[in-house]
Design a protein around this motif. Structure first.
Motif, PDB file in Angstrom:
ATOM      1  N   UNK A  16      28.605  35.002  85.903  1.00 30.80           N
ATOM      2  CA  UNK A  16      27.761  35.857  86.735  1.00 30.80           C
ATOM      3  C   UNK A  16      28.261  35.978  88.173  1.00 30.80           C
ATOM      4  N   UNK A  17      29.070  35.052  88.637  1.00 27.65           N
ATOM      5  CA  UNK A  17      29.604  35.135  90.005  1.00 27.65           C
ATOM      6  C   UNK A  17      30.415  36.425  90.195  1.00 27.65           C
ATOM      7  N   UNK A  18      30.895  36.991  89.102  1.00 27.74           N
ATOM      8  CA  UNK A  18      31.681  38.225  89.194  1.00 27.74           C
ATOM      9  C   UNK A  18      30.845  39.415  89.657  1.00 27.74           C
ATOM     10  N   UNK A  19      29.533  39.290  89.629  1.00 28.55           N
ATOM     11  CA  UNK A  19      28.689  40.384  90.117  1.00 28.55           C
ATOM     12  C   UNK A  19      28.918  40.653  91.601  1.00 28.55           C
ATOM     13  N   UNK A  20      29.471  39.673  92.312  1.00 31.27           N
ATOM     14  CA  UNK A  20      29.792  39.856  93.728  1.00 31.27           C
ATOM     15  C   UNK A  20      31.216  40.376  93.942  1.00 31.27           C
ATOM     16  N   UNK A  21      31.980  40.496  92.868  1.00 26.26           N
ATOM     17  CA  UNK A  21      33.372  40.960  92.967  1.00 26.26           C
ATOM     18  C   UNK A  21      33.410  42.476  93.150  1.00 26.26           C
ATOM     19  N   UNK A  22      34.476  42.969  93.765  1.00 23.64           N
ATOM     20  CA  UNK A  22      34.628  44.421  93.891  1.00 23.64           C
ATOM     21  C   UNK A  22      34.874  45.064  92.524  1.00 23.64           C
ATOM     22  N   UNK A  23      34.335  46.244  92.338  1.00 17.23           N
ATOM     23  CA  UNK A  23      34.515  46.992  91.091  1.00 17.23           C
ATOM     24  C   UNK A  23      36.000  47.140  90.762  1.00 17.23           C
ATOM     25  N   UNK A  24      36.826  47.306  91.776  1.00 18.27           N
ATOM     26  CA  UNK A  24      38.263  47.492  91.576  1.00 18.27           C
ATOM     27  C   UNK A  24      38.939  46.356  90.843  1.00 18.27           C
ATOM     28  N   UNK A  25      38.346  45.161  90.866  1.00 12.89           N
ATOM     29  CA  UNK A  25      38.945  44.021  90.159  1.00 12.89           C
ATOM     30  C   UNK A  25      38.525  43.966  88.696  1.00 12.89           C
ATOM     31  N   UNK A  26      37.559  44.787  88.330  1.00 14.06           N
ATOM     32  CA  UNK A  26      36.987  44.757  86.975  1.00 14.06           C
ATOM     33  C   UNK A  26      37.277  46.035  86.198  1.00 14.06           C
ATOM     34  N   UNK A  27      37.397  47.138  86.882  1.00 14.82           N
ATOM     35  CA  UNK A  27      37.516  48.457  86.241  1.00 14.82           C
ATOM     36  C   UNK A  27      38.759  48.566  85.363  1.00 14.82           C
TER      37      UNK A  27
END
Length: 142
Positions: free
Chosen positions: A64-75
């Motif tokens: 869940x910590x990834x919810x604070x990550x920028x979209x660019x790191x997940x897209x």
């Protein structure tokens, strides 16, 4: 039927986020709008797409910590696209082969819409209903 016909029926509005937006913001947009993907844009340039699958994958892998990550790191950066003149059959094949459910529609390096598998199913059902009605009318008049 073509992509153009689907866009004319459903509309061309697309939901977008910027690559530096927090994943939580994009997830909220997906939930509030009841959509399965948003396009990640830098001005008028398509940088990627963020789908429900991307979100589930990153949360399962990193928490869940990834919810604070920028979209660019997940897209998804390598985005398959289509054109308005593509047929429903062509994009169905592309979606099936690539195992994805959303295709940005591009014309001259510009995003002009977004097609989902749901849009395709709806268009196919409409086609079948019209064919069925035409057959019914033909039989009735014979």
């Amino acid at each position: 039927m073509t992509v153009r016909a689907i866009l004319e029926s459903k509309g061309r509005y697309i939901h977008t986020v910027e690559a530096d937006a927090r994943l939580a913001v994009a997830v909220k947009t997906l939930a509030e709008r009841r959509i399965g993907a948003v396009l990640v844009m830098n001005g008028a340039r398509l940088e990627g797409i963020l789908s429900e699958r991307d979100v589930v994958r990153v949360l399962a892998e990193r928490g869940a910590a990834m919810l604070d990550a920028p979209v660019g790191t997940v897209m998804t950066r390598d985005v398959m696209t289509c054109r308005q003149d593509d047929t429903v059959g062509q994009i169905m094949e592309r979606m099936t082969a690539g195992k994805f459910r959303h295709l940005p529609v591009m014309e001259q390096d510009r995003v002009v819409g977004l097609i989902s598998i749901g849009d395709i199913v709806k268009s196919r059902l409409t086609e079948y209903e019209h064919e069925q009605q035409a057959l019914h009318d033909y039989i009735k008049s014979a």
